[in-house]
Design a protein around this motif. Sequence first.
Motif, PDB file in Angstrom:
ATOM      1  N   GLY A 198       3.246   6.953  -2.963  1.00 52.62           N
ATOM      2  CA  GLY A 198       2.172   6.905  -1.933  1.00 52.62           C
ATOM      3  C   GLY A 198       1.602   5.473  -1.858  1.00 52.62           C
ATOM      4  N   THR A 199       2.773   4.454  -1.879  1.00 51.19           N
ATOM      5  CA  THR A 199       2.178   3.159  -1.528  1.00 51.19           C
ATOM      6  C   THR A 199       1.926   2.887   0.001  1.00 51.19           C
ATOM      7  OG1 THR A 199       4.737   2.725  -1.323  1.00 51.19           O
ATOM      8  CG2 THR A 199       3.400   2.074  -3.417  1.00 51.19           C
ATOM      9  N   TYR A 200       1.146   1.845   0.222  1.00 47.19           N
ATOM     10  CA  TYR A 200       0.836   1.835   1.653  1.00 47.19           C
ATOM     11  C   TYR A 200       1.625   0.634   2.571  1.00 47.19           C
ATOM     12  CZ  TYR A 200      -3.612   4.291   1.146  1.00 47.19           C
ATOM     13  OH  TYR A 200      -4.516   5.186   0.944  1.00 47.19           O
ATOM     14  N   PHE A 201       2.377   1.300   3.499  1.00 49.13           N
ATOM     15  CA  PHE A 201       2.953   0.551   4.463  1.00 49.13           C
ATOM     16  C   PHE A 201       1.965   0.209   5.693  1.00 49.13           C
ATOM     17  CE2 PHE A 201       6.172   2.792   2.297  1.00 49.13           C
ATOM     18  CZ  PHE A 201       7.163   1.998   2.126  1.00 49.13           C
ATOM     19  N   PRO A 202       2.353  -0.693   6.570  1.00 49.44           N
ATOM     20  CA  PRO A 202       1.485  -0.854   7.791  1.00 49.44           C
ATOM     21  C   PRO A 202       1.098   0.408   8.287  1.00 49.44           C
ATOM     22  CG  PRO A 202       3.200  -2.578   7.780  1.00 49.44           C
ATOM     23  CD  PRO A 202       3.296  -1.489   6.470  1.00 49.44           C
ATOM     24  N   ILE A 203       2.217   1.331   8.486  1.00 46.09           N
ATOM     25  CA  ILE A 203       1.725   2.758   9.068  1.00 46.09           C
ATOM     26  C   ILE A 203       0.815   3.484   8.427  1.00 46.09           C
ATOM     27  CG2 ILE A 203       3.768   3.972   8.311  1.00 46.09           C
ATOM     28  CD1 ILE A 203       2.433   4.204  11.738  1.00 46.09           C
ATOM     29  N   THR A 204       0.834   3.295   6.836  1.00 49.22           N
ATOM     30  CA  THR A 204      -0.093   4.235   6.159  1.00 49.22           C
ATOM     31  C   THR A 204      -1.519   3.592   6.346  1.00 49.22           C
ATOM     32  OG1 THR A 204       1.886   4.153   4.607  1.00 49.22           O
ATOM     33  CG2 THR A 204      -0.190   5.230   3.855  1.00 49.22           C
ATOM     34  N   ASP A 252      -3.539   9.199  -4.824  1.00 45.79           N
ATOM     35  CA  ASP A 252      -2.607   9.083  -5.922  1.00 45.79           C
ATOM     36  C   ASP A 252      -1.667   8.032  -5.287  1.00 45.79           C
ATOM     37  OD1 ASP A 252      -0.463   9.317  -7.617  1.00 45.79           O
ATOM     38  OD2 ASP A 252      -0.293  11.534  -7.285  1.00 45.79           O
ATOM     39  N   SER A 253      -1.976   6.849  -5.453  1.00 42.64           N
ATOM     40  CA  SER A 253      -1.275   5.683  -4.618  1.00 42.64           C
ATOM     41  C   SER A 253      -0.708   4.427  -5.570  1.00 42.64           C
ATOM     42  CB  SER A 253      -2.160   5.312  -3.707  1.00 42.64           C
ATOM     43  OG  SER A 253      -1.440   4.031  -3.110  1.00 42.64           O
ATOM     44  N   GLY A 254       0.321   4.084  -5.213  1.00 41.66           N
ATOM     45  CA  GLY A 254       0.682   2.833  -6.074  1.00 41.66           C
ATOM     46  C   GLY A 254       0.313   1.451  -5.400  1.00 41.66           C
ATOM     47  N   GLY A 255      -0.657   1.679  -4.484  1.00 43.92           N
ATOM     48  CA  GLY A 255      -1.320   0.449  -3.914  1.00 43.92           C
ATOM     49  C   GLY A 255      -0.506   0.005  -2.837  1.00 43.92           C
ATOM     50  N   ALA A 256      -0.549  -1.372  -2.523  1.00 40.54           N
ATOM     51  CA  ALA A 256       0.197  -1.977  -1.208  1.00 40.54           C
ATOM     52  C   ALA A 256       1.601  -1.847  -1.728  1.00 40.54           C
ATOM     53  CB  ALA A 256      -0.262  -3.367  -0.822  1.00 40.54           C
ATOM     54  N   GLN A 304       3.561  -7.345   1.739  1.00 44.51           N
ATOM     55  CA  GLN A 304       2.326  -7.584   1.207  1.00 44.51           C
ATOM     56  C   GLN A 304       1.533  -8.611   2.470  1.00 44.51           C
ATOM     57  OE1 GLN A 304       0.506 -10.495   0.243  1.00 44.51           O
ATOM     58  NE2 GLN A 304       2.245 -12.071   0.898  1.00 44.51           N
ATOM     59  N   ALA A 305       2.277  -9.301   3.115  1.00 45.88           N
ATOM     60  CA  ALA A 305       1.829 -10.223   3.923  1.00 45.88           C
ATOM     61  C   ALA A 305       1.292  -9.244   5.353  1.00 45.88           C
ATOM     62  CB  ALA A 305       2.781 -11.179   4.664  1.00 45.88           C
ATOM     63  N   ASP A 306       1.817  -8.222   5.439  1.00 51.10           N
ATOM     64  CA  ASP A 306       1.708  -7.140   6.504  1.00 51.10           C
ATOM     65  C   ASP A 306       0.587  -6.089   6.096  1.00 51.10           C
ATOM     66  OD1 ASP A 306       3.585  -8.276   8.512  1.00 51.10           O
ATOM     67  OD2 ASP A 306       4.917  -7.649   6.936  1.00 51.10           O
ATOM     68  N   VAL A 307       0.162  -6.006   4.939  1.00 49.37           N
ATOM     69  CA  VAL A 307      -0.749  -4.938   4.513  1.00 49.37           C
ATOM     70  C   VAL A 307      -1.908  -5.514   3.657  1.00 49.37           C
ATOM     71  CG1 VAL A 307       1.033  -3.442   4.410  1.00 49.37           C
ATOM     72  CG2 VAL A 307       0.415  -4.403   2.169  1.00 49.37           C
ATOM     73  N   PHE A 308      -1.997  -6.771   3.457  1.00 48.41           N
ATOM     74  CA  PHE A 308      -3.035  -7.299   2.277  1.00 48.41           C
ATOM     75  C   PHE A 308      -4.106  -8.185   3.043  1.00 48.41           C
ATOM     76  CE2 PHE A 308      -4.555 -10.447  -0.539  1.00 48.41           C
ATOM     77  CZ  PHE A 308      -5.519  -9.796  -1.051  1.00 48.41           C
ATOM     78  N   PRO A 309      -3.821  -9.386   3.863  1.00 48.10           N
ATOM     79  CA  PRO A 309      -4.972 -10.189   3.803  1.00 48.10           C
ATOM     80  C   PRO A 309      -5.793  -9.954   4.884  1.00 48.10           C
ATOM     81  CG  PRO A 309      -2.776 -11.158   4.514  1.00 48.10           C
ATOM     82  CD  PRO A 309      -2.437  -9.755   4.039  1.00 48.10           C
ATOM     83  N   ASP A 310      -5.258  -9.374   6.006  1.00 42.97           N
ATOM     84  CA  ASP A 310      -5.983  -9.458   7.329  1.00 42.97           C
ATOM     85  C   ASP A 310      -7.037  -8.232   7.532  1.00 42.97           C
ATOM     86  OD1 ASP A 310      -6.605 -10.374  10.024  1.00 42.97           O
ATOM     87  OD2 ASP A 310      -4.539  -9.995  10.740  1.00 42.97           O
ATOM     88  N   ASP A 311      -7.972  -8.626   8.610  1.00 41.49           N
ATOM     89  CA  ASP A 311      -8.764  -7.383   8.954  1.00 41.49           C
ATOM     90  C   ASP A 311      -7.702  -6.134   9.453  1.00 41.49           C
ATOM     91  OD1 ASP A 311     -11.041  -5.730  10.030  1.00 41.49           O
ATOM     92  OD2 ASP A 311     -11.029  -6.899  11.952  1.00 41.49           O
ATOM     93  N   GLY A 312      -8.184  -4.982   9.203  1.00 38.48           N
ATOM     94  CA  GLY A 312      -7.229  -3.877   9.254  1.00 38.48           C
ATOM     95  C   GLY A 312      -6.283  -3.630   8.436  1.00 38.48           C
ATOM     96  N   HIS A 313      -6.305  -4.352   7.271  1.00 41.76           N
ATOM     97  CA  HIS A 313      -5.331  -4.254   6.291  1.00 41.76           C
ATOM     98  C   HIS A 313      -6.114  -3.507   5.165  1.00 41.76           C
ATOM     99  CE1 HIS A 313      -2.227  -7.534   7.438  1.00 41.76           C
ATOM    100  NE2 HIS A 313      -2.248  -6.629   8.225  1.00 41.76           N
ATOM    101  N   GLY A 325      -2.193   7.621 -10.052  1.00 40.26           N
ATOM    102  CA  GLY A 325      -2.328   6.352 -10.562  1.00 40.26           C
ATOM    103  C   GLY A 325      -3.093   5.479  -9.263  1.00 40.26           C
ATOM    104  N   ASN A 326      -4.196   4.819  -9.573  1.00 39.39           N
ATOM    105  CA  ASN A 326      -4.985   3.965  -8.677  1.00 39.39           C
ATOM    106  C   ASN A 326      -5.057   2.434  -8.977  1.00 39.39           C
ATOM    107  OD1 ASN A 326      -6.523   7.060  -8.117  1.00 39.39           O
ATOM    108  ND2 ASN A 326      -5.580   5.971  -6.269  1.00 39.39           N
ATOM    109  N   THR A 327      -4.139   1.607  -8.653  1.00 40.62           N
ATOM    110  CA  THR A 327      -3.922   0.307  -9.293  1.00 40.62           C
ATOM    111  C   THR A 327      -4.367  -0.795  -8.197  1.00 40.62           C
ATOM    112  OG1 THR A 327      -2.117   1.375 -10.476  1.00 40.62           O
ATOM    113  CG2 THR A 327      -2.374  -1.147 -10.601  1.00 40.62           C
ATOM    114  N   ALA A 328      -4.897  -1.974  -8.858  1.00 39.09           N
ATOM    115  CA  ALA A 328      -5.294  -3.203  -8.150  1.00 39.09           C
ATOM    116  C   ALA A 328      -6.298  -2.860  -7.221  1.00 39.09           C
ATOM    117  CB  ALA A 328      -4.140  -3.906  -7.605  1.00 39.09           C
ATOM    118  N   GLY A 329      -5.956  -2.995  -5.801  1.00 37.52           N
ATOM    119  CA  GLY A 329      -6.941  -2.932  -4.824  1.00 37.52           C
ATOM    120  C   GLY A 329      -7.272  -1.588  -4.710  1.00 37.52           C
ATOM    121  N   GLY A 330      -6.166  -0.586  -4.845  1.00 37.38           N
ATOM    122  CA  GLY A 330      -6.279   0.794  -4.762  1.00 37.38           C
ATOM    123  C   GLY A 330      -7.320   1.551  -5.634  1.00 37.38           C
ATOM    124  N   ALA A 331      -7.598   0.622  -6.768  1.00 41.35           N
ATOM    125  CA  ALA A 331      -8.635   1.299  -7.610  1.00 41.35           C
ATOM    126  C   ALA A 331     -10.066   1.476  -6.840  1.00 41.35           C
ATOM    127  CB  ALA A 331      -8.974   0.580  -8.767  1.00 41.35           C
TER     128      ALA A 331
END
Length: 533
Positions: free
Chosen positions: A108-114, A137-141, A146-155, A180-186
């Motif tokens: 359940g992790t988040y890719f850019p398309i997710t 139910d996600s492992g987060g990013a 990480q550079a494509d899913v974490f820091p920007d607007d739309g991430h 699980g919902n970890t880190a930002g996913g919490a």
Amino acid sequence: MSDPRVENRMFWEEEERKLDELMYRAMWPGGEEAVQRLAKQGKQPVRQLIQKLIDPGTEFYELGVIAGFGMNYPDVEDVPCGGIVTGIGKIHGNWTMIIANDSRVKAGTYFPITLKKHMRAQAIAEQCGLNCVYIADSGGAYLPMQADVFPDDGHFGSMFYNMARMSAKGLKQITLSTGGNTAGGAYIVFMACQAVMIDKLAYSFLGGPPLVKAATGEVISAEDLGGARVHTQISGGADYFCKTQDEGIQIVREILSMEPPQKLHIHRYAEVPPRVPVETIYEILPAKIHQGINVRAFIQAIADDSHFIEYKKMYAPGRGDNIVTGKIRIKGIPVGVIAANGLGIIFVEAARKATEWIIRCCQEKIPLLFIQSSPSYMVGSESEHMGIGKYGADMVRAVSCAQVPKIQLVIGPDNGAANYGMCGRAYRPHFLFSTMRARTSVMSGRSAAEVLLSIEERKRAASGNPMTEGEKQAFRQKMIEKYDGEAHPFFCGARLLNDRVLKFREIRDWLAFAFEVSLLKPIGEPAFGNLRF
């Protein structure tokens, strides 16, 4: 002699069989083995949970099913269904957006398309005024990206920004944590208006046990750090405690049971089935994508009683009727239609008629359906001198400023500026549907090949190494394959350039659903900028 209608039907049924195969791959990642792994954890496939969440006997309108194929991320070629299930269903009679992680796809992790799919669902919910239910139910990013899913607007953070703003508008944000919902996913738990957690299955923490140990030296289990008991009984980060997924689903339904009934902000007439069966679409749409179409016959197959009140039918024949305009009802809902006809090339007269009709429908507060099968606006000195630029711009301005619900349905070529004037993705239609006949790109493969070949020929000639005829043909074919491949509905659907690829027989039902959902918010007053008359 062969019957073209029979040939068309056979061709499109085969094309839709390919769509079925791709959708199956999207819905069953890992096959039965993955389902058995879930069962050992006390979990059910996410679509099974959704069916229990929505009202019995009602349909779940799933969006973006074929997202994520052929993405070619680092070490990951496909992300089936984008790793997340999104769609709209009824809960206690109210349309509700459901966003659910599928842990069978990379936990359940988040890719850019997710992320794109998650936030497209939130955008629809906000635009249409829908409550949201998150089955988390996600492992987060996905950390390698990480550079494509974490820091920007739309991430990643934009998901929670959207939750906060929708909640402030009175749109409920309800989370059922099933894993699980970890880190930002919490924050999918903590940002919810109300959150449900399942004992021994759900965990939510800003830093998991390995990070806690590394940062502080503390050794603690996931359950004691951020399990359901911790957050429902100690931290207060969640609100409802349950022991199974089924119990959690029932709690979510109970939470939403007190919501006021939704209201349609338009008069809905009694539904009358089309006199022309929807199945005729398979016969009337040519297998050759760039062959002209009789869009009036298509409209008859989706309209109530096959009745179409056409506007300016006799205006500028051969030029003005490349765009057909008028009114229909779809399952009782009045709809204004702007439809590409014939070869679909938009002449000055067609652009002026379309602009006029868009504005009229906005004044009457009637939603708009754009049936797109247009390769371009007309080019050349005659058209430029007649004002195709300014009248095309008027059409784009009218589409941009239209305050009524807008839906685009692509049934053929969808190229260049015609994509703009016919309400492509950039013009924020409430929903955008494609079919297997859709081809969306800046230009057709053949046109792109000729433009790029002329550039390549000049470069080679200037370098003293002119192209041979064989090289020209190979270059031309390579460009045709590239551009036509990128225009295909599978390519576009994988990248969420549409909300769903529809089968022809599904079109009427899906349009009725989409207009109903789009009309749950009041329609504002029309306002247009400066048109060039």
